[in-house]
Design a protein around this motif. Structure first.
Motif, PDB file in Angstrom:
ATOM      1  N   UNK A 190      39.557  25.258  39.665  1.00  0.00           N
ATOM      2  CA  UNK A 190      38.449  24.772  38.854  1.00  0.00           C
ATOM      3  C   UNK A 190      38.243  23.281  39.131  1.00  0.00           C
ATOM      4  N   UNK A 191      37.001  22.893  39.437  1.00  0.00           N
ATOM      5  CA  UNK A 191      36.622  21.517  39.790  1.00  0.00           C
ATOM      6  C   UNK A 191      37.090  21.110  41.181  1.00  0.00           C
ATOM      7  N   UNK A 192      37.513  22.063  41.989  1.00  0.00           N
ATOM      8  CA  UNK A 192      37.928  21.765  43.363  1.00  0.00           C
ATOM      9  C   UNK A 192      36.705  21.711  44.278  1.00  0.00           C
ATOM     10  N   UNK A 200      40.177  32.781  35.044  1.00  0.00           N
ATOM     11  CA  UNK A 200      40.610  31.390  34.917  1.00  0.00           C
ATOM     12  C   UNK A 200      42.041  31.176  35.403  1.00  0.00           C
ATOM     13  N   UNK A 201      42.337  29.914  35.735  1.00  0.00           N
ATOM     14  CA  UNK A 201      43.706  29.540  36.082  1.00  0.00           C
ATOM     15  C   UNK A 201      44.048  29.634  37.547  1.00  0.00           C
ATOM     16  N   UNK A 202      43.045  29.723  38.420  1.00  0.00           N
ATOM     17  CA  UNK A 202      43.319  29.814  39.848  1.00  0.00           C
ATOM     18  C   UNK A 202      43.965  28.551  40.396  1.00  0.00           C
ATOM     19  N   UNK A 203      44.766  28.712  41.445  1.00  0.00           N
ATOM     20  CA  UNK A 203      45.427  27.581  42.113  1.00  0.00           C
ATOM     21  C   UNK A 203      45.134  27.623  43.607  1.00  0.00           C
ATOM     22  N   UNK A 204      45.160  26.453  44.218  1.00  0.00           N
ATOM     23  CA  UNK A 204      44.863  26.326  45.647  1.00  0.00           C
ATOM     24  C   UNK A 204      46.105  26.662  46.474  1.00  0.00           C
ATOM     25  N   UNK A 205      46.630  27.852  46.286  1.00  0.00           N
ATOM     26  CA  UNK A 205      47.933  28.218  46.826  1.00  0.00           C
ATOM     27  C   UNK A 205      47.963  28.362  48.341  1.00  0.00           C
ATOM     28  N   UNK A 206      46.806  28.510  48.993  1.00  0.00           N
ATOM     29  CA  UNK A 206      46.780  28.678  50.448  1.00  0.00           C
ATOM     30  C   UNK A 206      46.537  27.373  51.200  1.00  0.00           C
TER      31      UNK A 206
END
Length: 211
Positions: free
Chosen positions: A81-83, A63-69
């Motif tokens: 999450x929910x992306x 959990x807790x992933x970010x769209x960092x790229x």
């Protein structure tokens, strides 16, 4: 001569059985539902929103992933999450294949893509860069088909029956859609639980395109 009526009845019965089974069209493949990606790090929820298929991250192994790229700096801190992952996929005529775009969070790029159900419990996804360098993978069903969104202007009739899941899928299946998504999903994710993002057609990133 005494057996002829019985033979006639048998022939009529056989013809009726043929007509009953031979003329019923095969059920169309349904790509909606929750699917585990090939490396097992996420589930993607696919639903029909205003006539197109959309898919979003519904569960993350970590959990807790970010769209960092993402090349858009303003989106690099948004939760994965929910992306949206599958973008506005349209059904191709006469075949059980949908085409549109797929977002690859590993490099922050969009690619031309197709999805195709294979049987009841697999979904093939193919993506290409500029029409070549094509690659793909197979996702495994973890939750059954879901009805069209109540907010979807294309929704017709009663919700579709989901039917039984394959045994392996049923064991790994997260909770069925219940809500429209809230902070509760993020809280469950933080606790390592499956959580539930609810009706993806109501997510802002989809609703602004799909309605």
């Amino acid at each position: 001569m005494l057996h002829r009526p019985r033979n006639i009845m048998r022939t009529v019965a056989c013809c009726s059985l043929f007509l009953a089974t031979g003329l019923v069209p095969a059920l169309a493949a349904d790509p909606t539902g929750d699917w585990r990606v090939s490396d097992g790090v996420a589930n993607i929820r696919v639903a029909e929103c205003n006539g197109s298929m959309w898919g979003v991250v519904a569960w993350e192994k970590t959990p807790g992933g970010r769209d960092k790229n993402n090349p858009d700096v303003s989106k690099q801190n948004r939760p994965t999450l929910a992306m949206p992952i599958l973008i506005d996929m349209k059904k191709k005529p006469a075949v059980d294949t949908w085409e549109g775009q797929v977002y690859n969070a590993k490099d922050g790029q969009f690619y031309s893509s197709t999805i195709k159900p294979v049987g009841a419990d697999q979904l093939e996804i193919q993506g290409c860069v500029l029409g070549f360098l094509c690659g793909g993978e197979t996702w495994t069903r973890v939750a059954g088909p879901i009805p069209s969104s109540p907010a979807n202007s294309m929704a017709k009739g009663a919700p579709k029956a989901t039917g039984p899941l394959p045994k392996a899928a049923a064991a790994a299946a997260p909770a069925a859609p219940k809500t429209t998504g809230s902070a509760k999903a993020n809280q469950k994710q933080a606790a390592g639980q499956p959580g539930d993002i609810g009706d993806i057609c109501l997510l802002p990133d989809i609703a602004r395109f799909a309605h």
